[in-house]
Design an enzyme around this catalytic site. Structure first.
Site, PDB file in Angstrom:
ATOM      1  CG  ASP A 191     -11.439 -43.803 -46.876  1.00  0.00           C
ATOM      2  OD1 ASP A 191     -10.258 -44.117 -46.657  1.00  0.00           O
ATOM      3  OD2 ASP A 191     -11.899 -43.666 -48.026  1.00  0.00           O
ATOM      4  CG  HIS A 207     -11.679 -43.329 -53.202  1.00  0.00           C
ATOM      5  ND1 HIS A 207     -12.078 -44.584 -53.581  1.00  0.00           N
ATOM      6  CD2 HIS A 207     -10.519 -43.097 -53.851  1.00  0.00           C
ATOM      7  CE1 HIS A 207     -11.187 -45.086 -54.431  1.00  0.00           C
ATOM      8  NE2 HIS A 207     -10.235 -44.198 -54.605  1.00  0.00           N
ATOM      9  CE  LYS A 267      -4.735 -45.115 -51.339  1.00  0.00           C
ATOM     10  NZ  LYS A 267      -4.647 -44.696 -52.724  1.00  0.00           N
ATOM     11  CD  GLN A 318      -5.009 -40.410 -50.420  1.00  0.00           C
ATOM     12  OE1 GLN A 318      -3.881 -40.005 -50.163  1.00  0.00           O
ATOM     13  NE2 GLN A 318      -5.248 -41.204 -51.453  1.00  0.00           N
ATOM     14  CB  CYS A 330     -11.370 -43.023 -57.384  1.00  0.00           C
ATOM     15  SG  CYS A 330     -10.510 -44.190 -58.385  1.00  0.00           S
TER      16      CYS A 330
HETATM   17  N1  PMP Z   1     -10.318 -43.969 -49.957  1.00  0.00           N
HETATM   18  C1  PMP Z   1      -9.482 -42.992 -50.331  1.00  0.00           C
HETATM   19  C2  PMP Z   1      -9.654 -41.626 -49.719  1.00  0.00           C
HETATM   20  C3  PMP Z   1      -8.474 -43.244 -51.263  1.00  0.00           C
HETATM   21  O1  PMP Z   1      -7.651 -42.275 -51.643  1.00  0.00           O
HETATM   22  C4  PMP Z   1      -8.347 -44.550 -51.797  1.00  0.00           C
HETATM   23  C5  PMP Z   1      -7.281 -44.881 -52.813  1.00  0.00           C
HETATM   24  N2  PMP Z   1      -7.095 -43.961 -53.820  1.00  0.00           N
HETATM   25  C6  PMP Z   1      -9.240 -45.530 -51.367  1.00  0.00           C
HETATM   26  C7  PMP Z   1     -10.212 -45.206 -50.448  1.00  0.00           C
HETATM   27  C8  PMP Z   1      -9.165 -46.932 -51.898  1.00  0.00           C
HETATM   28  O2  PMP Z   1      -7.981 -47.532 -51.518  1.00  0.00           O
HETATM   29  P1  PMP Z   1      -7.568 -48.964 -52.104  1.00  0.00           P
HETATM   30  O3  PMP Z   1      -7.719 -48.853 -53.584  1.00  0.00           O
HETATM   31  O4  PMP Z   1      -6.159 -49.126 -51.662  1.00  0.00           O
HETATM   32  O5  PMP Z   1      -8.495 -49.955 -51.530  1.00  0.00           O
END
Ligand code: PMP
Length: 405
Positions: free
Chosen positions: A199, A122, A225, A202, A363
């Protein structure tokens, strides 16, 4: 067992009608809906107990502080961290990764050093490292993935060298769904004395995460999430490393003493929690964890697996639908394209039927570039989704496929 009919009663937003159709919410990987107990926790705290934490001797302040620290303990147990001091509240995964990239980077990354991330990250796990590399004149190296969406960890040895300072990798891809063998990556990295940030944005919503078992150095995830409010997240870090790192931000709460000549910092975890944190939502994150535990993490894993298998099978049968991400181990999400129909068209037509999916770069532009795409459609499932909803999704996908013959 998941009693989906009763579970859905806890999420009143699921009764919403969209253009006259019942909402089918399949954008859970972007953010999950909130159960009544989480909404109630936030509302009740504001109604009856709101007071700033850690700084007051008065009743409400102490009460909020206690609840906030209890929430930290719930998070500790939830991911099986060894110590409460290793749990830092942040604004979310992005906040957590930026904290590490800045603070760890300040202390340990210098000119000529290298940071390894994967091709399926991401943007949140790419850009903070790029910013660090720009500041420090360091470089980023990439672990590629194959066309099924499986990380080429066989290449790890060839990417690591004595200049490698950290490996930052996602536990589960938000586009491919791939669950990466992070335990193996960490063991390999540690054999070279390299720390690993995982990270978990997910992965945490879909499974059991045990940071001690993984032996990761940092683990990050977002509250929103996992059915908690937005604006709250977690950074887990091994105490030994966090203690060597400078504070990320300066301000109230993160200090021990301040004079104009010299400031000393608070002990962990407060050293990394400058200013008035989002304490109400941290407490509500604790309520969300209680809800998940009550529902049963094993029940959730099993039910979501069934949803994923069913969705994969039904969606594959739609003429012209191609799924991106075919790893054996996946979290419950399916990214796809339908013939050469633009992802926005598919998303907008589904929306008119009340079906919420995500479209666009998701993203993860470098990931999409791997497939030569500029956008995809993603349907993501959690334990309040039903098999009927997947049927309706597929019926509509078939209709869209026919529309664009
Ligand atoms: N890493 C991953 C794999 C994600 O899916 C996301 C959110 N889509 C993020 C980081 C970022 O999370 P946040 O916007 O809640 O900080």
């Amino acid at each position: 067992m998941i009693d989906v009919i009763n579970i859905r009663k806890d999420f009143s937003v699921l009764n919403t009608k969209i253009y006259g159709n019942p909402l089918i919410y399949l954008d859970n990987a972007a953010t999950a809906q909130k159960p009544e107990c989480v909404i109630q926790t936030v509302a009740e705290l504001y109604r009856t107990a709101n007071a700033n934490i850690h700084r007051g001797v008065h009743f409400l302040s102490e009460q909020c502080t206690e609840k906030y620290e209890q929430a930290r303990e719930k998070v500790r147990q939830f991911i099986n961290a060894e110590k409460k001091s290793e749990i830092i509240f942040t604004s979310g995964t992005t906040g957590s990764i930026n904290t590490v990239a800045t603070s760890f980077g300040e202390q340990f990354v210098f000119e000529g050093d290298e940071i390894i991330v994967s091709e399926m990250e991401h943007h949140s796990n790419i850009v903070p490292w790029q910013m660090l590399c720009k500041r420090k004149n360091a470089t980023i190296k990439i672990i590629p993935f194959d066309d099924k969406g499986v990380l080429r960890i066989d290449l790890l040895d060839s990417l690591i060298n004595e200049r490698t300072k950290i490996i930052a990798v996602t536990h589960a891809s938000n586009v491919l769904g791939t669950i990466n063998p992070v335990r193996q990556i960490i063991a390999k990295a540690h054999s070279y004395n390299i720390p690993v940030l995982v990270d978990g944005a997910q992965a945490v919503p879909h499974g059991n995460v045990d940071v001690c078992d993984l032996d990761c150095d940092f683990y990050t995830f977002s509250g929103h999430k996992i059915y908690a409010p937005t604006g709250i997240g977690v950074l887990y870090g091994k105490e030994k490393l966090l203690e060597q790192m400078p504070p990320y931000q300066g301000g109230g709460d993160m200090i021990s003493t301040v004079t104009f000549e010299k400031t000393t910092y608070a002990q962990l975890p407060l050293k990394f929690e400058a200013g008035t944190l989002n304490f109400i939502d941290a407490i509500a994150l604790g309520a969300a964890i209680d809800y998940i535990n009550k529902t049963g993490r094993q029940n959730i894993i099993e039910y979501e697996h069934k949803l994923l298998d069913y969705a994969t099978q039904k969606m594959s049968a739609v003429e012209g639908l191609k799924i991106y991400g075919e790893a054996d181990e996946k979290v419950a999400l399916v990214s796809f394209l339908l013939k050469d129909i633009h992802h926005l068209d598919t998303g907008m037509i589904l929306d008119k039927k009340g079906i919420a999916v995500r479209t666009g770069t998701l993203c993860a532009e470098p990931l999409l570039t791997h497939f030569g795409k500029t956008g995809m459609v993603r349907a993501s499932f959690v334990f309040y989704n039903t098999f009927d909803e997947i049927d309706i999704l597929c019926e509509n996908l078939k209709k869209i496929s026919l529309m664009f013959k």
